[in-house]
Every structure is written in C-alpha cells, then in structure tokens.
Motif scaffolding. Sequence first.
Motif, PDB file in Angstrom:
ATOM      1  N   SER A 129       0.824  -1.206   0.000  1.00 43.81           N
ATOM      2  CA  SER A 129       0.000   0.000   0.000  1.00 43.81           C
ATOM      3  C   SER A 129       0.859   1.257   0.000  1.00 43.81           C
ATOM      4  CB  SER A 129      -0.919   0.004   1.228  1.00 43.81           C
ATOM      5  OG  SER A 129      -1.788  -1.117   1.200  1.00 43.81           O
ATOM      6  N   ILE A 132       2.197   2.008  -3.333  1.00 46.88           N
ATOM      7  CA  ILE A 132       1.250   2.712  -4.206  1.00 46.88           C
ATOM      8  C   ILE A 132       1.319   4.218  -3.948  1.00 46.88           C
ATOM      9  CG2 ILE A 132      -1.201   3.050  -4.708  1.00 46.88           C
ATOM     10  CD1 ILE A 132      -1.609   0.070  -4.097  1.00 46.88           C
ATOM     11  N   VAL A 371      -7.431  -6.841 -10.292  1.00 45.32           N
ATOM     12  CA  VAL A 371      -7.596  -5.614  -9.513  1.00 45.32           C
ATOM     13  C   VAL A 371      -6.539  -5.492  -8.419  1.00 45.32           C
ATOM     14  CG1 VAL A 371      -9.136  -4.361  -7.955  1.00 45.32           C
ATOM     15  CG2 VAL A 371     -10.061  -5.452  -9.997  1.00 45.32           C
ATOM     16  N   ALA A 372      -6.357  -6.580  -7.650  1.00 47.19           N
ATOM     17  CA  ALA A 372      -5.503  -6.493  -6.457  1.00 47.19           C
ATOM     18  C   ALA A 372      -4.245  -7.349  -6.532  1.00 47.19           C
ATOM     19  CB  ALA A 372      -6.316  -6.880  -5.221  1.00 47.19           C
ATOM     20  N   LEU A 420      -4.624  -1.830  -8.881  1.00 42.06           N
ATOM     21  CA  LEU A 420      -4.379  -1.002  -7.703  1.00 42.06           C
ATOM     22  C   LEU A 420      -2.889  -0.739  -7.488  1.00 42.06           C
ATOM     23  CD1 LEU A 420      -6.973  -2.460  -5.159  1.00 42.06           C
ATOM     24  CD2 LEU A 420      -7.150  -0.398  -6.550  1.00 42.06           C
TER      25      LEU A 420
END
Length: 476
Positions: A129, A132, A371-372, A420
């Motif tokens: 995370s 990102i 997506v993930a 993501l």
Amino acid sequence: MYAEFARITVDAVGGPDNIRQVTHCATRLRFQLVDPDKADRERVEQQSEAVGVIESQGQFQVIVGPTVPEAYRAVAAIPGVRTEDSEPQDAAGDGAAKPARGKGSGSWLDRLLGTISAIFTPYIPVLASVGIIQGLLAVAVKFHWLANTSDTYAILAAAGNAMIYFFPVLLAFTAARQFGANPYIGATIGAALLEPNLTAINVSGKHLDFLGIPFIGQSFSSTVLPILFGMWAFSYLERALKRILPQLTHLLLIPVFSLVVMVPAMLLVFGPIGFGIAKGVAVGYDWLLHYPLILSLLFGGFFIFVIAIGAHWLVTPLLLGILADQGKEYALAAGGMGNYAILGVLLAVLLTSKDKPTRTVAASAAFVNGVAGITEPGLYGVVIKSKRYLVAVVAGGLVGGLICGLFDVYVTAFAFSGILGAPAFLASPRAVPYFFAVACSMAVGFLCTLLLDRRSRQSEQAQTTPEPAAAEAAAR
C-alpha cells in the motif's frame, strides 16, 4: 456467512483441541495443528468456500480468497479456537505468544518458512500500500502536478516512507511475538535503534565504542536480518531472566535488563552479523545482475512456484531490503509476470470452459487478480488442477521475464500486481517496457491456454470416435 464453513473446517482439522493457533494472510487460513494426521483434507476441500488446501511450512492452509478475514473471524468465534489475539498470558502477564513446538512442527525448513511467514504476513499488504503512495507521488512529480519541495509532498511522502523507515520497530514486534518473547519490549528495542540521538552517530559509518568495545556505526532503518537475529536472541534472554529473577520482580526488571542488554547487543553483535549476511546476499545479487536475462527468466517463469509453496515469504524480504538499500530492484518486476500469465489463463478458461463451476471460480479469481494482484484463488482453484494450465503460466512468465531482461526493467517501489498497484510501477523509469511485458505475459498465457485446451479436446474426440474400419466391422 462463514459460520457453517468455520464449524465444518474446525471439526475437519481435528477440533479446537487440535488447533495450536490459527492466523490468516491475504487469501489463506493458516492452521498450526497439534497433530496434522487428524486433519481431513477432503472434507475441507468439499466446501464451496474453500478454493483449495495446501500443507506447507508445517501448516494446514485453506485457500479462501480475498474474503478470508470474514472466514477467519468466523473460525476465531468458535469456542476453544486459539488465535494470535487469544494466546494465554504467561506468569508475568505480558501476553507473549508461546512458540509452536512439538508434534506436527514439521522439518526445520517447514518451521523456518512458517516462522518467516508469520512474522512478515501482517506487513506485506501495508508495504504494498505504501508502495502505491510512493508511486502516485512519483507520477505527480513527473507530470508537474506536485512539487517535491512543497509541504503537501512532504506530508504525503511521510505517509509513504514511514513504514519503510520504521520497519525495524514493527518487525521487532511480530518477530518477538513469534519467538515467544514480549512483543512490546521487542518493539522498544527496535525503536531504540532509530532514536534520533543514536541515529545521528550511528549513520556516520565511523568507528564508535560502547564501554570501550569498538563497533562501526551503521543505519538500522529499513533493516530486516539484524532485527530477526536480535529478537531470536532476546526470546532466550527473556526466558532466562524469568527463571533467574524472582516472580515479584518480573514486571519491572525484565524490561530493564532486556533493554540494557539487547540494545548494545544489537549494535555490537546482531547488527554486524545481519549486515554481513545482507552484504553477502547483495554481492551474489549483483553478480546475478551481470546476467539480467537469466535473472529475469528465472523469476518471470518460475517465481510463481515459489509463491505456491509459500517460500516467497523468505525471498521477498531480501528483495525488499535490496530495494530499500539501492533504490531499485529487478527481480520484483520480473517476478510479477507469472501473476499476469495466470490472469491470461483465467480469462481463456472463462471464455472456453463449458463447466459452470470452473467458469465461476475463474471469473472471481480473474477479478481479484486483475484488480488487487491476488493470485492464490486462480492458482489453486484453476491452474494447479491441469498440467496444460501450468505450462501456459510458465510460458507467459518466461516471455514477460525475457522482455524485462532485454529492456533492463526494474521497480523503484514495491506493490502487488494488478490495477491497484499500477501507480508503483508507473513510477519506474522502465514503466513502458514493464507494462509491455505485462501485456505479453497475459497474451501468451491466454493463447497457450486456448491452444492447449483445443489440442486436449481434439485428443479426447479422437479417443472417443471409433475408426471407420472398426465402426464398419461393428456394424456387421
């Protein structure tokens, strides 16, 4: 939603008394069992919520998918099931987790992988995370949407960098808990290494001394190995102190002695040992960089199998250490190509399969993968059930790895694959060839699956269709 699944699963693994501890990662329930022989694997696999089961690292792992937190809460709610948060406190009342031992612990390699996994599992999603965030900031600066000298940039950069810089504190917490020591004392030991006054002299690289004992100052920010070695030693120190000191003094004297002994020991002993091993790994890695095609092909085509057995928890921290030290890393870029090859396979299966349950699994697995970047549902729910799908994944990963090697592709921030995580990879100066490699991996995985499925169907038809001569003879 998962109440019945939890009840059946707990009963199938031998009941609460056979569960030493249950934890979870991004997609799996991880059971440490007292006696693994009591587990009924087939009964667990028969449930629709279970994508698959794998016995690895001395653990009985049930692949659920991205909804695993809900399944974990349902399992944890069953009376008698022990989780990380329900470990009984010891005599000192510190709540330190007891290390898993005894029957069912598996080989030393299983125990090592299980320990590493338990230590790093809570942090990998957070590391991805913050990657990102770092990627988004890099993109914003690159396109002049944000100045890297602004207060806004500094605030957002702190959010993205804090996890990396203060990783020794967090790592010391889970490592101490996993080794059976007080995690709060462990975290304090890690924090002491980053204390501003100590950091000011420690990052100098000069020859320093503690009570006349010389050592070389080195920065502990973003370190991994020194913390792991230190927390392992701390667990033995704490147990020794509990045996030696009177029970009445445990609450105050154990933290005092632990900090006074372990902080200098980290600087004098475990820091140099960890830094020495890390330097050796870096030397070997730098040697491998002289052969970028080999590095990228190995990680592109075969790292997915390392993920399949859970050994990526042993490899990924080393790569993250190299990324933190050098500011860029190659294997993390090529290693994600297998994930995209799986996505290509899943899309092909979704298009061509006539089996409705398989299409359902492929659709949901493709969604969470795309997506993930979560690969386990597709890997265990579809790919691993057919050799031709494995061939397609390897082919796609090799092609992606080849492109990464040819174009010198590296990443500057860590994130999962998928939409993501794209900002982290966009931040790399090699973003264009990276995403070209991604597209090729998906395309090759997709096309190989179509071709191999078509060949398989033709072979099946040939076996079931009688030869003309044989059919004519049978008619007579």
